[in-house]
Design a protein around this motif. Structure first.
Motif, mmCIF file in Angstrom:
data_model
loop_
_atom_site.group_PDB
_atom_site.id
_atom_site.type_symbol
_atom_site.label_atom_id
_atom_site.label_comp_id
_atom_site.label_asym_id
_atom_site.label_seq_id
_atom_site.Cartn_x
_atom_site.Cartn_y
_atom_site.Cartn_z
ATOM 1 N N ASN A 43 8.107 -17.594 -2.921
ATOM 2 C CA ASN A 43 9.337 -17.546 -3.709
ATOM 3 C C ASN A 43 9.099 -16.597 -4.870
ATOM 4 O O ASN A 43 8.264 -16.857 -5.729
ATOM 5 C CB ASN A 43 9.690 -18.947 -4.210
ATOM 6 N N SER A 44 9.847 -15.509 -4.906
ATOM 7 C CA SER A 44 9.650 -14.514 -5.962
ATOM 8 C C SER A 44 10.819 -14.511 -6.944
ATOM 9 O O SER A 44 11.308 -13.469 -7.336
ATOM 10 C CB SER A 44 9.455 -13.129 -5.352
ATOM 11 N N GLY A 45 11.274 -15.712 -7.317
ATOM 12 C CA GLY A 45 12.333 -15.824 -8.313
ATOM 13 C C GLY A 45 13.704 -16.081 -7.719
ATOM 14 O O GLY A 45 14.709 -15.725 -8.318
ATOM 15 N N SER A 46 13.759 -16.717 -6.560
ATOM 16 C CA SER A 46 15.056 -16.915 -5.905
ATOM 17 C C SER A 46 15.811 -18.098 -6.488
ATOM 18 O O SER A 46 15.275 -18.898 -7.255
ATOM 19 C CB SER A 46 14.859 -17.129 -4.405
ATOM 20 N N CYS A 47 17.068 -18.232 -6.077
ATOM 21 C CA CYS A 47 17.921 -19.339 -6.517
ATOM 22 C C CYS A 47 17.695 -20.586 -5.671
ATOM 23 O O CYS A 47 18.343 -21.597 -5.887
ATOM 24 C CB CYS A 47 19.386 -18.928 -6.434
ATOM 25 N N ASN A 48 16.809 -20.513 -4.702
ATOM 26 C CA ASN A 48 16.433 -21.582 -3.777
ATOM 27 C C ASN A 48 17.401 -21.748 -2.612
ATOM 28 O O ASN A 48 17.198 -22.632 -1.789
ATOM 29 C CB ASN A 48 16.221 -22.926 -4.485
ATOM 30 N N GLY A 49 18.438 -20.948 -2.510
ATOM 31 C CA GLY A 49 19.333 -21.012 -1.353
ATOM 32 C C GLY A 49 18.590 -20.651 -0.072
ATOM 33 O O GLY A 49 18.688 -21.353 0.935
ATOM 34 N N CYS A 50 17.831 -19.576 -0.090
ATOM 35 C CA CYS A 50 17.062 -19.154 1.086
ATOM 36 C C CYS A 50 15.935 -20.139 1.379
ATOM 37 O O CYS A 50 15.612 -20.382 2.539
ATOM 38 C CB CYS A 50 16.494 -17.760 0.879
ATOM 39 N N VAL A 87 12.317 -10.573 -6.582
ATOM 40 C CA VAL A 87 11.044 -10.093 -7.105
ATOM 41 C C VAL A 87 11.178 -9.817 -8.610
ATOM 42 O O VAL A 87 11.313 -8.679 -9.045
ATOM 43 C CB VAL A 87 10.512 -8.843 -6.364
ATOM 44 N N THR A 88 11.130 -10.895 -9.378
ATOM 45 C CA THR A 88 11.234 -10.768 -10.834
ATOM 46 C C THR A 88 9.975 -10.137 -11.402
ATOM 47 O O THR A 88 8.934 -10.074 -10.738
ATOM 48 C CB THR A 88 11.451 -12.152 -11.477
ATOM 49 N N ASP A 89 10.076 -9.690 -12.639
ATOM 50 C CA ASP A 89 8.913 -9.098 -13.307
ATOM 51 C C ASP A 89 7.746 -10.080 -13.356
ATOM 52 O O ASP A 89 6.595 -9.699 -13.188
ATOM 53 C CB ASP A 89 9.268 -8.668 -14.734
ATOM 54 N N GLN A 90 8.042 -11.350 -13.591
ATOM 55 C CA GLN A 90 6.985 -12.365 -13.681
ATOM 56 C C GLN A 90 6.310 -12.630 -12.344
ATOM 57 O O GLN A 90 5.145 -13.001 -12.294
ATOM 58 C CB GLN A 90 7.562 -13.672 -14.216
ATOM 59 N N SER A 91 7.042 -12.456 -11.242
ATOM 60 C CA SER A 91 6.469 -12.784 -9.936
ATOM 61 C C SER A 91 5.891 -11.585 -9.188
ATOM 62 O O SER A 91 5.229 -11.765 -8.166
ATOM 63 C CB SER A 91 7.530 -13.455 -9.050
ATOM 64 N N LEU A 92 6.100 -10.383 -9.667
ATOM 65 C CA LEU A 92 5.667 -9.185 -8.938
ATOM 66 C C LEU A 92 4.168 -9.179 -8.666
ATOM 67 O O LEU A 92 3.735 -8.969 -7.526
ATOM 68 C CB LEU A 92 6.078 -7.919 -9.691
ATOM 69 N N VAL A 120 22.967 -9.866 -6.192
ATOM 70 C CA VAL A 120 23.655 -9.863 -7.481
ATOM 71 C C VAL A 120 22.745 -9.382 -8.607
ATOM 72 O O VAL A 120 23.218 -9.086 -9.698
ATOM 73 C CB VAL A 120 24.213 -11.265 -7.818
ATOM 74 N N PHE A 121 21.441 -9.296 -8.337
ATOM 75 C CA PHE A 121 20.490 -8.842 -9.344
ATOM 76 C C PHE A 121 20.209 -7.348 -9.225
ATOM 77 O O PHE A 121 19.292 -6.849 -9.872
ATOM 78 C CB PHE A 121 19.185 -9.622 -9.221
ATOM 79 N N PHE A 122 20.985 -6.625 -8.421
ATOM 80 C CA PHE A 122 20.775 -5.199 -8.205
ATOM 81 C C PHE A 122 20.807 -4.466 -9.545
ATOM 82 O O PHE A 122 21.705 -4.660 -10.353
ATOM 83 C CB PHE A 122 21.833 -4.643 -7.262
ATOM 84 N N GLU A 123 19.812 -3.654 -9.792
ATOM 85 C CA GLU A 123 19.646 -2.852 -11.001
ATOM 86 C C GLU A 123 19.491 -3.686 -12.270
ATOM 87 O O GLU A 123 19.743 -3.211 -13.370
ATOM 88 C CB GLU A 123 20.782 -1.835 -11.155
#
Length: 173
Positions: A43-50, A87-92, A120-123
């Motif tokens: 899990n690289s920062g997901s909303c947990n839906g996947c 893939v948030t900065d913290q999880s990269l 929705v997190f694009f850019e």
């Protein structure tokens, strides 16, 4: 070259008609590695839906374990990595470390719209999607969230890629 699962390919009924194909691929893979394929979820920062849909694929309705696909607790035992989230900065760095800890040959499956293109997190300045900028991705399973059938079909495609990688190295010929 990465494979992308399309919506038409995943529009299947709950009895999963790809079962025979999956069983063939798993039995072929078992001949090479001597056991069923093992999957590790990242899990690289997901909303947990996947993440919920991945767990649904393991429940009795879809029951990926009947095909031998097992969810393992460490990347050191995994053949396939299922990565969710933008893939948030913290999880990269953690995602890169998990990728390095997974033994070769390995397959990476990007599950959901977030690791595929950012959704929705694009850019966003705090995310690093798409995932294939940072680690090689073999299969993309789009959707927000993708259905369990799509995830299982992505695993089937991942198994084919894993077999190709093993055969390409000359193992089991």
């Amino acid at each position: 070259m990465a494979i992308k699962v399309t919506r038409a390919e995943t529009n299947v009924s709950s009895n999963f008609p790809e079962r025979e194909r999956l069983e063939r691929e798993i039995s072929k893979l078992c001949r090479y590695i001597g056991r069923s394929p093992w999957v590790f979820h990242v899990n690289s920062g997901s909303c947990n839906g996947c993440d919920i849909e991945i767990i649904a694929a393991l429940t009795p309705r879809y029951d990926a374990e009947r095909f031998g696909v097992k969810l393992v607790g460490t990347p050191r035992h995994a053949d396939i990595l299922l990565v969710t989230g933008p893939v948030t900065d913290q999880s990269l760095e953690r995602v890169k470390l998990v990728y390095e800890q997974t033994p070769d040959p390995k397959v990476v499956i990007a599950v959901g719209a977030c690791p595929t293109g950012g959704s929705v997190f694009f850019e966003s300045p705090f995310t690093n999607a798409p995932l294939d900028r940072h680690i090689p991705v073999d299969v993309f399973v789009p959707g927000c969230p993708p259905r369990p059938e799509a995830i299982l079909y992505g695993v089937v495609l991942g198994l084919q890629k894993l077999i190709e990688k093993i055969e390409g190295k000359g193992v089991g010929k």
